[in-house]
Design an enzyme around this catalytic site. Structure first.
Site, PDB file in Angstrom:
ATOM      1  N   GLY A   1      63.795  55.925  42.166  1.00  0.00           N
ATOM      2  CA  GLY A   1      62.790  56.245  41.143  1.00  0.00           C
ATOM      3  C   GLY A   1      63.393  57.155  40.093  1.00  0.00           C
ATOM      4  N   HIS A   2      63.973  58.255  40.557  1.00  0.00           N
ATOM      5  CA  HIS A   2      64.635  59.181  39.623  1.00  0.00           C
ATOM      6  C   HIS A   2      65.743  58.463  38.856  1.00  0.00           C
ATOM      7  CE1 HIS A   2      63.497  61.997  43.067  1.00  0.00           C
ATOM      8  NE2 HIS A   2      62.805  62.470  42.057  1.00  0.00           N
TER       9      HIS A   2
ATOM     10  N   GLN B   1      54.315  75.427  41.659  1.00  0.00           N
ATOM     11  CA  GLN B   1      53.430  74.262  41.781  1.00  0.00           C
ATOM     12  C   GLN B   1      53.100  73.911  43.234  1.00  0.00           C
ATOM     13  OE1 GLN B   1      56.420  71.787  39.728  1.00  0.00           O
ATOM     14  NE2 GLN B   1      55.912  70.179  41.180  1.00  0.00           N
TER      15      GLN B   1
ATOM     16  N   MET C   1      55.374  57.086  36.306  1.00  0.00           N
ATOM     17  CA  MET C   1      53.949  56.805  36.492  1.00  0.00           C
ATOM     18  C   MET C   1      53.528  56.927  37.961  1.00  0.00           C
ATOM     19  SD  MET C   1      52.228  56.519  33.802  1.00  0.00           S
ATOM     20  CE  MET C   1      50.742  55.648  34.298  1.00  0.00           C
TER      21      MET C   1
ATOM     22  N   LYS D   1      58.794  54.688  46.021  1.00  0.00           N
ATOM     23  CA  LYS D   1      59.904  55.571  46.410  1.00  0.00           C
ATOM     24  C   LYS D   1      59.461  57.010  46.212  1.00  0.00           C
ATOM     25  CE  LYS D   1      63.391  52.310  46.105  1.00  0.00           C
ATOM     26  NZ  LYS D   1      64.569  52.086  46.923  1.00  0.00           N
TER      27      LYS D   1
HETATM   28  P1  AMP Z   1      59.982  64.712  41.516  1.00  0.00           P
HETATM   29  O1  AMP Z   1      61.406  64.999  41.824  1.00  0.00           O
HETATM   30  O2  AMP Z   1      59.217  64.145  42.658  1.00  0.00           O
HETATM   31  O3  AMP Z   1      59.292  65.870  40.847  1.00  0.00           O
HETATM   32  O4  AMP Z   1      60.001  63.553  40.424  1.00  0.00           O
HETATM   33  C1  AMP Z   1      60.695  63.696  39.225  1.00  0.00           C
HETATM   34  C2  AMP Z   1      60.298  62.585  38.306  1.00  0.00           C
HETATM   35  O5  AMP Z   1      60.606  61.324  38.914  1.00  0.00           O
HETATM   36  C3  AMP Z   1      58.786  62.572  38.014  1.00  0.00           C
HETATM   37  O6  AMP Z   1      58.584  62.234  36.643  1.00  0.00           O
HETATM   38  C4  AMP Z   1      58.293  61.497  38.913  1.00  0.00           C
HETATM   39  O7  AMP Z   1      57.102  60.874  38.456  1.00  0.00           O
HETATM   40  C5  AMP Z   1      59.450  60.502  38.882  1.00  0.00           C
HETATM   41  N1  AMP Z   1      59.388  59.642  40.064  1.00  0.00           N
HETATM   42  C6  AMP Z   1      59.311  60.015  41.365  1.00  0.00           C
HETATM   43  N2  AMP Z   1      59.212  58.930  42.154  1.00  0.00           N
HETATM   44  C7  AMP Z   1      59.216  57.851  41.336  1.00  0.00           C
HETATM   45  C8  AMP Z   1      59.127  56.441  41.554  1.00  0.00           C
HETATM   46  N3  AMP Z   1      59.024  55.926  42.760  1.00  0.00           N
HETATM   47  N4  AMP Z   1      59.154  55.640  40.461  1.00  0.00           N
HETATM   48  C9  AMP Z   1      59.262  56.155  39.210  1.00  0.00           C
HETATM   49  N5  AMP Z   1      59.352  57.469  38.953  1.00  0.00           N
HETATM   50  C10 AMP Z   1      59.332  58.305  39.991  1.00  0.00           C
END
Ligand code: AMP
Length: 287
Positions: free
Chosen positions: A36-37, A61, A148, A184
């Site tokens: 995802g990242h 947060q 998203m 993911k």
């Molecule tokens: P996080 O590390 O969980 O804070 O996520 C960092 C960024 O990655 C945020 O903008 C999340 O929405 C995005 N993100 C996390 N998981 C996914 C995914 N499966 N698909 C797309 N973007 C993701």
């Protein structure tokens, strides 16, 4: 790739890049990078001169009983992934660096947070908005990439950018999923083997919900109840919420109008993992 830990150093290199006329794409994350990242980073790489990735697990947060300490971290692996994807700067500050001295202000999010995760995680989006505002001041991006998967976060950041007239383009990236549909997430590692097998039913429920709404089912209370029962039956996990709203306003929907953007969003608690997912679609045209 340069790894930068100090705010002043990050601001300095960005100032120099901007003087050269470079466009900066920014991907804020909490690390433990997955596909995802990586999709966000690839989009940023394709559309900007400079890519900045931040990795910061933001204590502000997390609620008192949430997983701040246990949140998965693997900086060596993350560095390798970032390098391979052509990240220019990895901003990797400590908590002390980000919250040096007494904090005198906090961004308080007033709209779009009385529902979904905002309702169940009080203060969470104030913490998100505050850290994102700080990161925006440090990185000065032209474009910022958000997934998203966290649709409410995207709605909140959209409001933040508008409210404070930030000259930043918000780029929304579709949720990246495993082959079986599970979104993911860094938190998927908390799932037991059995729970992992059942977790795809979350997305199946969202697709089912979308079908019901597009078929014209107007009784959303019933749709929500049916989907909750479906998830409980197939996963045995606790449905914290399952809601249907207008997107991105996150307001109640009585009768959806033509071209109305609708979100069905859920949070489900397994034994150690709390997973969120959503589906956003237009009332007429489908997703
Ligand atoms: P996080 O590390 O969980 O804070 O996520 C960092 C960024 O990655 C945020 O903008 C999340 O929405 C995005 N993100 C996390 N998981 C996914 C995914 N499966 N698909 C797309 N973007 C993701």
């Amino acid at each position: 790739m340069e790894i930068i830990k100090k705010i002043k150093d990050m601001q300095h290199v960005i100032k120099i890049e901007k003087q050269k006329g470079k466009k900066v794409g920014f991907v804020p994350t909490m690390g433990f990078l997955h596909e995802g990242h990586q999709t966000l980073l690839k989009e940023a790489r394709d559309n900007n001169d400079i890519v900045v990735l931040s990795i910061f697990v933001n204590p502000l947060q997390f609620g008192p009983n949430e997983d701040f300490d246990a949140y998965p971290r693997d900086c060596i692996r993350d560095e390798g992934i970032a390098k391979n994807l052509g990240v220019d700067y990895l901003f990797y500050p400590s908590v002390d660096e980000m919250y040096k001295g007494e904090r005198t202000t906090l961004i308080k999010v007033e709209k779009r947070v009385d529902v979904l995760c905002g309702k169940h995680r009080p203060g969470h989006f104030d913490g998100v908005a505050t850290v994102v505002m700080k990161l925006f001041q440090i990185v000065s991006p032209d474009r910022a990439y958000f997934g998203m998967k966290d649709a409410q976060q995207v709605a909140v950041i959209d409001g933040l950018i508008n409210d404070y007239h930030l000259p930043i383009e918000l780029v929304r990236v579709d949720t990246v999923r495993e082959e079986d549909g599970l979104a993911k997430s860094s938190r998927n590692v908390y799932l037991s083997e059995k729970e992992r097998e059942k977790a795809p039913y979350l997305y199946k429920a969202l697709i089912l919900g979308k079908e019901k709404v597009l078929e014209g089912q107007k009784d959303f209370l019933k749709v929500k109840k049916d989907l909750e029962e479906y998830i409980t039956l197939h996963t045995g996990a606790h449905v914290e919420y399952l809601e249907i709203y207008a997107y991105p306003t996150l307001q109640e929907l009585q009768a959806p109008m033509e071209d109305q953007n609708i979100i069905i969003a859920l949070a489900v608690k397994f034994s150690k993992a709390r997973l969120i997912d959503n589906i956003v679609f237009s009332y007429n045209k489908g997703e």
